[in-house]
Scaffold this active site. Structure first.
Site, PDB file in Angstrom:
ATOM      1  NE  ARG A 198      45.454  23.261 -27.431  1.00 59.54           N
ATOM      2  CZ  ARG A 198      46.080  23.214 -28.307  1.00 59.54           C
ATOM      3  NH1 ARG A 198      47.111  21.515 -27.923  1.00 59.54           N
ATOM      4  NH2 ARG A 198      46.798  24.291 -29.158  1.00 59.54           N
ATOM      5  NE  ARG A 208      59.848  23.200 -33.327  1.00 57.55           N
ATOM      6  CZ  ARG A 208      58.946  22.678 -33.543  1.00 57.55           C
ATOM      7  NH1 ARG A 208      59.247  21.542 -32.503  1.00 57.55           N
ATOM      8  NH2 ARG A 208      58.317  22.972 -33.637  1.00 57.55           N
ATOM      9  CG  ASP A 258      52.396  18.413 -36.430  1.00 55.66           C
ATOM     10  OD1 ASP A 258      53.152  19.547 -36.914  1.00 55.66           O
ATOM     11  OD2 ASP A 258      51.912  18.374 -35.911  1.00 55.66           O
TER      12      ASP A 258
END
Length: 455
Positions: free
Chosen positions: A33, A128, A326
């Site tokens: 970001r 994905r 994760d």
């Protein structure tokens, strides 16, 4: 399983007490970001502590391809941004390699612009699902060309004027939420995202820091409503990226499991949307001391002192999954050495990560002698605290499926198990934690890369 000419197996062996003080590479979410918002903002953004893994660098290259100027001086990355609304049409496809975060967020950021942008990636990323991000973009007027099942390569073309939408996120996904908000930056009016289950909130915090007019309301049921006013000005910022809690998990769990260990980890991001693993390990009996908690750039940061501990199995609440999605592979490794059973539920998102992470973990555990049951959305691990019989004496390798977290998790396992643990490829660890091998060796971990590259 061979991953082509460049794969390189690695083996971890039983180690004695780990000790030392380490600083973890910068947080991956905040690093992505920082490049994106710095590239979009007016003026100069300066970033220290950036995670220089391949995934984040690919995001930086994409921003450069759309007009941002990015350079590095010493330890500082300096970005001259284009100004909100000022992105340029990329001349070639944007290649995100392995990075779903960079790819999905950039689709939101540039998809609403009135030009073509094409997104490509590696074999893992190409498998994905992108529909979760493309569907709200379609609602905003974006034309989408994609492969079957909304997979890469994807080409987007925005309308003359995008339509602001109110979008209820159908799954716990910070990437979907973020993509819609970033699309809202170049959309007139108010873009609204409704989030039934809170996920990591770095996009909201950082956009506010860059000057976006963004508000968050939470109702009595914990449902968050995020409103963003489009086409406002973003201004460059100074950012010191805190250490990645997902990377912290590996030396942290290693220190808990290897007897006689005492390790301090500096500058760890303690954002409450990211600390599910630490909370779970503490419930299991982990000795994790939070030292010097502080605020840095609007984020909670602290140092952690971790000492070897006797762990007991727990049932992990399903609603904790978004804050540690994760970290389940490394939690499963910790559970393999805990007294009793550890039950993990609500793991459906693990099936669409870099690999089908749930089956990859279960198969790796079984290969190394761990008693576990894989359900459709669950994993139960029955631990063996002394590590007797765990590992694989024959040298059979865990199939990592190009997944960095599978590789690191099982290398941690080998530091504690009676027999060594081998992973079929360690090269992709560089996507998120390039310093992993050196950092672990510095603490006293016995991990070796094989001399020969697999064919």
């Amino acid at each position: 399983m061979s991953h082509g000419a460049s794969s390189r197996p690695a083996t971890a062996r039983k180690s004695s007490g780990l000790s030392g003080t380490v600083r973890i590479p910068g947080d991956k979410s905040i690093s992505h970001r920082s490049f994106m918002f710095g590239g979009l903002a007016s003026g100069e953004t300066r970033i220290t502590g950036l995670l220089e893994g391949e995934d984040v660098i690919n995001t930086g290259k994409a921003m450069q391809a759309m007009g941002a100027r990015i350079r590095k001086e010493g330890d500082t990355w300096i970005i001259d941004g284009v100004g909100n609304g000022g992105l340029l049409a990329p001349e070639a496809p944007l290649d995100f390699g392995n990075a779903a975060t960079g790819c999905r967020l950039t689709m939101g950021l540039v998809g609403v612009y009135d030009f073509d942008s094409t997104f490509i990636g590696d074999a893992s990323l190409t498998k994905r699902p992108m529909g979760r991000v493309l569907n709200p973009l379609r609602e905003m007027g974006v034309q989408v060309k994609s492969e079957d099942g909304d997979r890469l390569p994807v080409t987007l073309r925005g309308p003359k004027t995008p339509t602001p939408i109110t979008y209820r996120v159908p799954m716990a996904s910070a990437q979907v939420k973020s993509a819609v908000l970033l699309a809202g930056l170049n959309t007139p009016g108010i873009t609204t995202v409704i989030e039934p289950i809170m996920t990591r909130d770095h996009t909201e915090k950082m956009l506010q820091g860059f000057g976006a007019n963004l508000t968050v309301e939470t109702d009595a049921d914990g449902v968050r409503t995020i409103r963003l006013e489009g086409r406002g000005k973003l201004t460059g910022q100074v950012i010191d990226v805190p250490g990645d809690p997902s990377s912290t998990a590996f030396p942290l769990v290693a220190a808990l499991l290897v007897p006689g260990s005492d390790v301090t980890i500096l500058n760890v991001l303690m954002n409450p949307t990211r600390t599910g693993l630490i909370l779970t390990l503490q419930e299991m009996g982990a000795d994790i001391e939070v030292i010097n908690p502080r605020l840095a750039g609007g984020e909670d940061v602290a140092d952690l002192r971790v000492r070897s501990s006797t762990l007991k199995g727990v049932t992990v609440p399903e609603d904790r999954a978004p804050s540690m999605i994760d970290e389940y592979p490394i939690l499963a490794v910790a559970a393999a050495f805990a007294e009793g059973a550890t039950v993990m539920n609500g793991l459906e998102e693990l099936r669409v990560k870099e690999s089908d992470r749930l089956s990859a973990v279960a198969n790796g555990l079984k290969l190394n002698g761990v008693d576990c049951d894989e359900g459709e959305t669950s994993l139960v691990v029955r631990g063996r605290p002394d590590g007797k019989g765990l590992g694989n004496a024959s040298g059979a390798a865990v199939a990592t499926h190009l997944d960095h977290r599978i590789a690191m998790s099982f290398l941690v396992m080998g530091l504690v198990s009676e027999n060594p643990v081998t992973v079929d490829d360690a090269t992709m660890i560089a996507t998120s934690f390039p310093e992993f091998m050196d950092l672990m060796a510095g603490l006293g971990a016995k991990i070796e890369l094989s001399d020969t590259k697999a064919a």
